[in-house]
Scaffold this motif. Structure first.
Motif: not given
Length: 339
Positions: A287-309
């Motif tokens: 956000s404008s108040s609490y933004g990233t300080n540095g780099l963003i490389c890769e982001v992955v989102f998925a619906d549901g809960v991943w198994s540990t594997a």
């Protein structure tokens, strides 16, 4: 013998099989790609291979089936699918001949993703004079990260992590809008580089009512150096990282003790994250108040809960790709996961 070119860096392509002229094995096709436990097959063709008496892969005896007088299919044991080339030796009454088998590397293309942003994929970046107006969603859902205001656009082409291009979000200076990207519960994997050691660096901020957030906590009531996921309640990672440093955060939301967040593949913290989703118009870069300080490389989102594997496979893929060291006990500490 023949050489099988198999896999293409971190791309999901399987590559092609190339036979060596004059060799006893005249053709080879890559094993069928798979995901999860099981075995795949390697098809070999050549004069009199139908009379084969034995096959080994990396010194491990493999079962095989005769298709016809010049074709056999070889079962590739799942347990032998570590990254790297493997010698496949076929013994026939004529001679022992060999090929080389290299498993393809796992990527998020092997699973169903709700959002996948990768700053190292230069073809997915729309930029002018190094300022990024769009980072394409590789999930196929068209949830592209965009920023129309030039003053808020992150920078590309100036910094790298692990030798790969990353987006520079400055010191809480830039952010990009992303359409709502996941339901509840949701799983996530994130890689960035934190330049600062003070304040709270928010990486993904679920803008609007009931938003889900991910951030790196630095000075938050005894939680310094931990990663946090928030979907109504805070859950912190069990381990810390001293910044500046490359950061990988993985986990999922959940109620009770089902929520989970891990930092750089370490021991996960668990608890009740709440049930909020990354809704509204979430901001990549905070956000404008609490933004990233540095780099963003890769982001992955998925619906549901991943198994540990599944989570550990994502960690292995990201860690080896972006040069992040995994704990020694992690299943992919030594080599990236393969398909």
């Amino acid at each position: 013998g023949s050489v099988v070119g198999y896999g293409n860096g971190y791309a999901p392509a399987q590559g092609a099989a190339t036979a060596v002229t004059g060799a006893a094995v005249t053709g080879a096709s890559p094993p069928t790609a798979g995901y999860g436990a099981g075995a795949t097959t390697l098809t070999l063709t050549g004069a009199a291979l139908g009379s084969a008496t034995g096959v080994t892969l990396g010194g491990v005896v493999c079962a095989f089936s005769v298709v016809d007088s010049e074709t056999i299919t070889v079962t590739v044991p799942w347990s032998d699918q570590a990254a790297g080339a493997k010698d496949v030796v076929v013994t026939t009454p004529l001679a022992a001949v060999s090929v080389t088998y290299t498993p393809a590397l796992w990527t998020p293309a092997e699973i169903t993703t709700a959002l996948w942003l990768d700053a190292s994929d230069l073809s997915s970046i729309t930029a002018s004079c190094g300022r990024v107006s769009q980072l394409d969603d590789l999930s196929g859902n068209n949830r592209h990260a965009t920023q129309s205001s030039a003053s808020l656009q992150p920078v590309t082409g100036t910094r790298t992590q692990g030798g790969r291009n990353a987006l520079d979000f400055g010191n809480k200076a830039y952010r990009m809008d992303v359409p709502a990207s996941a339901g509840n519960p949701w799983s996530f994997a994130y890689v960035g580089y934190n330049d600062g050691s003070a304040g709270t660096g928010w990486w993904f901020y679920g803008n609007g009512s009931g938003g889900g957030n991910i951030w790196m906590v630095h000075n938050d009531a005894g939680q310094s150096g931990k990663a946090t996921v928030y979907a109504g309640n805070h859950v912190h990672s069990a381990t810390t990282v001293a910044s500046p440093a490359a950061i990988m955060v993985t986990g999922n939301t959940g109620t009770g003790t089902d929520g989970l967040v891990s930092l750089n593949g370490g021991t996960a913290g668990t608890g009740n994250t709440g049930t909020n989703t990354p809704n509204g118009s979430p901001d990549l870069g905070g956000s404008s108040s609490y933004g990233t300080n540095g780099l963003i490389c890769e982001v992955v989102f998925a619906d549901g809960v991943w198994s540990t594997a599944d989570r550990q496979m994502a960690e292995g893929y990201l860690a080896h790709k972006w040069n992040i060291t995994l704990p020694g006990g992690h299943p992919y500490a030594a080599a990236a996961p393969t398909v």
